[in-house]
Scaffold this active site. Sequence first.
Site, short mmCIF file in Angstrom:
data_model
loop_
_atom_site.label_atom_id
_atom_site.label_comp_id
_atom_site.label_asym_id
_atom_site.label_seq_id
_atom_site.Cartn_x
_atom_site.Cartn_y
_atom_site.Cartn_z
N ASP A 146 43.07 51.54 66.95
CA ASP A 146 43.79 50.61 67.83
C ASP A 146 44.05 49.31 67.09
O ASP A 146 43.50 49.06 66.01
CB ASP A 146 43.00 50.38 69.12
N GLU A 152 45.73 73.93 39.75
CA GLU A 152 45.64 72.98 40.87
C GLU A 152 45.34 71.56 40.36
O GLU A 152 45.89 70.58 40.86
CB GLU A 152 44.54 73.43 41.85
#
Length: 602
Positions: free
Chosen positions: A405, A485
């Site tokens: 928030d 990877e």
Amino acid sequence: QDVCSSLEILCEDSHTGVKVWMLYTVFEDVDIITRSVKILNGGKEELYLTKVFSACLDMDNRDFDAVSLHGSWARERQIQSVPVSHGKFSVESVRGESSHQDHPFMALKTKGTDQDQGEVYGMHFVYSGNFKATVHSDQFDQVRMTMGIHPEGFRWKLLPGEEFQAPEVVLVHSHEGLGKMTRTLHDFYRKHLIRSVYKDQKRPILINNWEATYFDFNTDKLISIARQAAELGIEMLVMDDGWFGKRDDDNSGLGDWYVNEEKLGESLQDLIQRINGLGMKFGIWIEPESVNEDSNLFQEHPDWVMRIPGRNPVRARNQLVLDFSRKEVVDYIFEQICKILDLGVEYVKWDMNRSLADVYSCAAKDQGNVFYDYVLGLYDFLERLVQRYPNILIEGCCGGGGRFDAGMLYYTPQIWCSDNTDAVDRVRIQYGTSFGYPVSSVGSHVSAVPNHQTGRSTSLKTRGVVAMAGTFGYELDPGMLTEDEKQEIRSQIEQYHRYAPLIQNGRYYRLTNPFVSEAGAWEFVSEDQKEVLFQAVMLEIHGNMTVNYVRLKGLKRDCLYQEQTSGRVYAADALMETGIPLPTAFGEYQAYQYYFKEVEES
Ligand code: GLA
């Protein structure tokens, strides 16, 4: 200052002597008004505030729909839109936190509003505790929208001469749809709310050991992760939960903020030195507001927790909540945490893994103050932290995104968006989060597959693209990666360095709605419109699929843009009116990323 000016409207109740100031602050450079109220008890008797909303908007009915964000753990900030009607519609939290479930945000939009057109009136609360937002249509079809502290559990005692200042609500208006509303909020938070030194700086690319090891690690394991990560170009190691007290699982240890050297195998100082020796920063996980009953802290101070006398407390994740409405509790934990941070920590992940229940403080004179005082205690702690360690990067977290928030954003420039690191779910979670929050605040990591929350496998490219639409980091064991990877991660990191300024400071556009479209697509455009980063993830795959054209936004009309990998040149109008055809490569969840630059006239 020239940044903003405030209008104060004073209302006075001559009977009780109560004065109420309604505050309206207008910002010069962004279309925002903030609202709040201040109340003074100017009478001779004590009084109790039982309902203090910070903002109220009354409007003619324009056939509005109310847009809100709802969710759950690992499914934060999903979108909902309901027609405004007679009878109240509300979103709220009484969990002591802004919560996973509802969100302190509500927007009214006229019918037909989409990302680019239509009227939107939004409210967003700068507060991290209980809240309530309501909207309804009255007997004359007038619409009223309100937002503020939730009245439940709030009964604030105000003695004569005392004042109460309510938290601010951010009011935003857009006449160009939800996209403009979002960009206004992003600008506002980036310019006027987030205040860390990291506000405009590129954030370090981190590797967090949580999903790599959970509680099972020692410093050798961490060093091995860090060494391999450093070779890939990762800039910071974050040691997550499990380094303190007696903490091998979530049953014990919380509250004992001293290093478990026996488990780690060496002192924290030595570990930090070794990590720094690899050229990396060191970050750490803490959860200051919580305590396990199986801890020294609880044994010594059983009265420091929130619990109702004579009743069994509600446990969540086997833990209780410390009574942060009490200064001595905040002081003590602060001191303990400082001893750790003083050792050279450069990043803190501030977690909070449960919501509040049994809200009762044995030290409080008035139980009606406790919910609110708790949040003030939390903010006090964070303020002290920010003042004492201005250079530490703090990332908020609350079982993922349970306290994402604007209140937390004031102290923590980034917040872990969700415990769900699945790239496909994240496309939707990040879409909803983007409504109110700048991408620079959205904590997002590449994790291992099959994903630990969903079991789904997506390519490394897809995971990288989704994590780049956030603060970007890794949360996996590099020892499990193949050479291919690793090579791909090196190139992801190179890309991130190139795109980070655009991602962090650019204008953000939602190009599709991933809750209904076959593809999730979004875009960053630089302020001068010369650079564009387009990202998309296919959420569905079908045989003989219809081609999805995704239309770009916010480009300069009549200009040419060159895609930097293929070298292809496109007219801005073609990209915006016809769109880019997304390839339909074989396999699920493919990701596409295109970086365009304006072709300067020669
Ligand atoms: C929460 C966080 C996770 C991790 C764990 C540790 O769930 O959201 O990222 O830090 O706590 O216990």
